[in-house]
Enzyme design. Structure first.
Site, short mmCIF file in Angstrom:
data_model
loop_
_atom_site.label_atom_id
_atom_site.label_comp_id
_atom_site.label_asym_id
_atom_site.label_seq_id
_atom_site.Cartn_x
_atom_site.Cartn_y
_atom_site.Cartn_z
N ARG A 142 0.86 -1.21 0.00
CA ARG A 142 0.00 0.00 0.00
C ARG A 142 0.88 1.25 0.00
O ARG A 142 1.59 1.53 0.97
CB ARG A 142 -0.93 0.03 1.21
CG ARG A 142 -1.79 1.30 1.31
CD ARG A 142 -2.82 1.41 0.24
NE ARG A 142 -3.75 0.29 0.26
CZ ARG A 142 -4.60 0.04 -0.72
NH1 ARG A 142 -4.62 0.78 -1.80
NH2 ARG A 142 -5.42 -1.00 -0.64
N GLN B 189 -7.93 -7.24 -9.27
CA GLN B 189 -7.86 -5.76 -9.37
C GLN B 189 -6.43 -5.30 -9.64
O GLN B 189 -5.49 -5.71 -8.95
CB GLN B 189 -8.36 -5.19 -8.03
CG GLN B 189 -7.94 -3.79 -7.71
CD GLN B 189 -8.96 -2.73 -8.10
OE1 GLN B 189 -9.76 -2.94 -9.00
NE2 GLN B 189 -8.91 -1.60 -7.44
N ARG C 294 1.88 -6.18 -9.57
CA ARG C 294 2.20 -5.47 -8.32
C ARG C 294 2.30 -6.40 -7.11
O ARG C 294 2.79 -5.98 -6.06
CB ARG C 294 1.18 -4.38 -8.06
CG ARG C 294 -0.23 -4.90 -7.79
CD ARG C 294 -1.20 -3.79 -7.44
NE ARG C 294 -2.52 -4.33 -7.12
CZ ARG C 294 -3.44 -3.65 -6.47
NH1 ARG C 294 -3.22 -2.39 -6.10
NH2 ARG C 294 -4.62 -4.19 -6.20
N HIS D 295 0.87 3.51 -10.43
CA HIS D 295 -0.12 3.98 -9.47
C HIS D 295 0.55 4.78 -8.33
O HIS D 295 0.52 4.36 -7.16
CB HIS D 295 -0.83 2.74 -8.91
CG HIS D 295 -2.12 3.00 -8.20
ND1 HIS D 295 -2.21 3.72 -7.05
CD2 HIS D 295 -3.38 2.60 -8.47
CE1 HIS D 295 -3.47 3.77 -6.65
NE2 HIS D 295 -4.20 3.11 -7.48
N ASP E 167 -12.11 9.83 -7.79
CA ASP E 167 -11.56 8.65 -8.46
C ASP E 167 -11.86 8.80 -9.96
O ASP E 167 -12.90 8.39 -10.44
CB ASP E 167 -12.22 7.39 -7.91
CG ASP E 167 -11.48 6.13 -8.33
OD1 ASP E 167 -11.80 5.05 -7.80
OD2 ASP E 167 -10.57 6.24 -9.20
N GLU F 80 -1.71 9.20 -11.43
CA GLU F 80 -1.20 7.93 -11.98
C GLU F 80 -1.10 7.97 -13.51
O GLU F 80 -2.11 8.06 -14.20
CB GLU F 80 -2.13 6.80 -11.55
CG GLU F 80 -2.44 6.80 -10.05
CD GLU F 80 -3.68 5.98 -9.72
OE1 GLU F 80 -4.02 5.05 -10.47
OE2 GLU F 80 -4.33 6.29 -8.70
O1 TA6 Z 1 -6.34 4.22 -9.14
C1 TA6 Z 1 -7.52 4.42 -8.40
C2 TA6 Z 1 -8.10 3.06 -8.06
O2 TA6 Z 1 -8.45 2.34 -9.22
C3 TA6 Z 1 -9.29 3.27 -7.12
O3 TA6 Z 1 -10.50 2.89 -7.73
C4 TA6 Z 1 -8.96 2.39 -5.90
O4 TA6 Z 1 -9.46 1.11 -6.08
C5 TA6 Z 1 -7.42 2.44 -5.95
O5 TA6 Z 1 -7.13 2.28 -7.34
C6 TA6 Z 1 -6.69 1.46 -5.05
O6 TA6 Z 1 -6.91 0.16 -5.48
P1 TA6 Z 1 -6.29 -1.03 -4.57
O7 TA6 Z 1 -6.64 -2.29 -5.30
O8 TA6 Z 1 -4.80 -0.80 -4.48
O9 TA6 Z 1 -6.93 -0.87 -3.21
#
Ligand code: TA6
Length: 288
Positions: free
Chosen positions: A66, A83, A88, A159, A204, A263
């Protein structure tokens, strides 16, 4: 006055995970964990933290760190893969390091393996160059399609979590006239009337065809960051705000006030690579 020498060290850090520490001869430094090839720290020559790192980050193979600069590949956001893809939260290889008089570099690679091919059935090689200059940090991502015959598409994003004094007094620009996808409004697309994004709640947004030159200004701490991109097409601006932050277990209490994500990404129009073709994009970040 003794001249600091630039240095390259491979150390064991949080969670007994390896990281590379690059130090420039002017005192600037950067830390990159092999987990996700994640930049977790970038300090200017004055020792100022440019990058935000959560105090509750979890350092464990298979889990994204994080904060820092997580690499979203081969998918940005939700989709058929986990996601933000798998890059990563995988261990990368350190391919090489090098130092000239005032630039220190490290190159990391991630290649397909049996496990990854179960997730994303392609042969590929991703290379990530981290280059520490006296007044800037360059991170360059390149992807090669190593399939014998199959084309593939991907989206990608660096990111980056930028450390700021107060999100309430921070703005990111320039965005006037750009199309953006607003994930807080169900993914609807709008045209930006404002040139600066300011923050009054969860934000966002994916700005499409963004400027290659993005500025972050935090009036509370008189901080200005510049991001210069090459190759990336879009820019995501994100802050979870209070409620979403409370739901994020690996984010320290109230830390949402001290970072903004700007980002560099290629999201709106995925990259398509034929076998043997490659793609390269980079961002240069500096504290003004
Ligand atoms: O980059 C923004 C985003 O896509 C948000 O929607 C939020 O989900 C963030 O990334 C963090 O995502 P994560 O999977 O690292 O918690």
């Amino acid at each position: 006055m003794t001249q600091n020498k630039n240095s390259i060290r491979i150390l064991t850090g949080e969670g007994d995970l390896q990281y590379v520490q690059l130090t420039n001869n002017n005192g600037a430094s950067v830390q990159i964990y092999l987990l996700g090839a994640t930049v977790t720290s970038y300090k200017t020559e004055k020792g100022e933290d440019v990058i935000f790192q959560s105090s509750k980050a979890i350092f464990k193979d298979g889990k994204a760190i994080r904060g820092g600069i997580p690499i979203c590949f081969p998918q940005f956001g939700p989709g058929t893969l986990p996601q933000h893809g798998f890059a990563r939260n995988r261990l990368w290889q350190l391919k090489s390091t090098s130092a000239t008089f005032n630039v220190v570099q490290a190159i990391f690679t991630l290649k397909d393996d049996e496990e990854l091919r179960k997730l994303w059935n392609n042969r590929f090689e991703v290379e990530y160059l981290v280059s520490l200059h006296p007044k800037s940090l360059i991170t360059e991502l390149s992807v090669i399609n190593k399939n014998s015959s199959e084309t593939f598409t991907f989206t990608a994003c660096l990111h980056t979590y930028f450390r700021i004094g107060s999100i309430h007094q921070t703005q990111v620009s320039p965005f006037k006239g750009l199309q953006f996808i607003d994930k807080v409004q169900g993914g609807k697309q709008f045209t930006s009337e404002e040139n600066e994004v300011t923050f009054k709640g969860e934000t966002d947004r994916i700005y499409l065809k963004a400027s290659p030159s993005i500025k972050i200004e935090d009036k509370s701490a008189n901080i200005q960051y510049q991001i210069e991109t090459k190759g990336f097409t879009d820019c995501v601006v994100w802050n979870p705000w209070e409620i979403k932050a409370k739901e994020t277990v690996d984010l320290g209490l109230d830390e949402w006030k001290n970072f903004v994500c700007a980002e560099a990404g290629t999201i709106g129009t995925p990259v398509l690579l034929k076998p043997g073709e490659s793609w390269k994009s980079s961002q240069t970040i500096s504290k003004l």
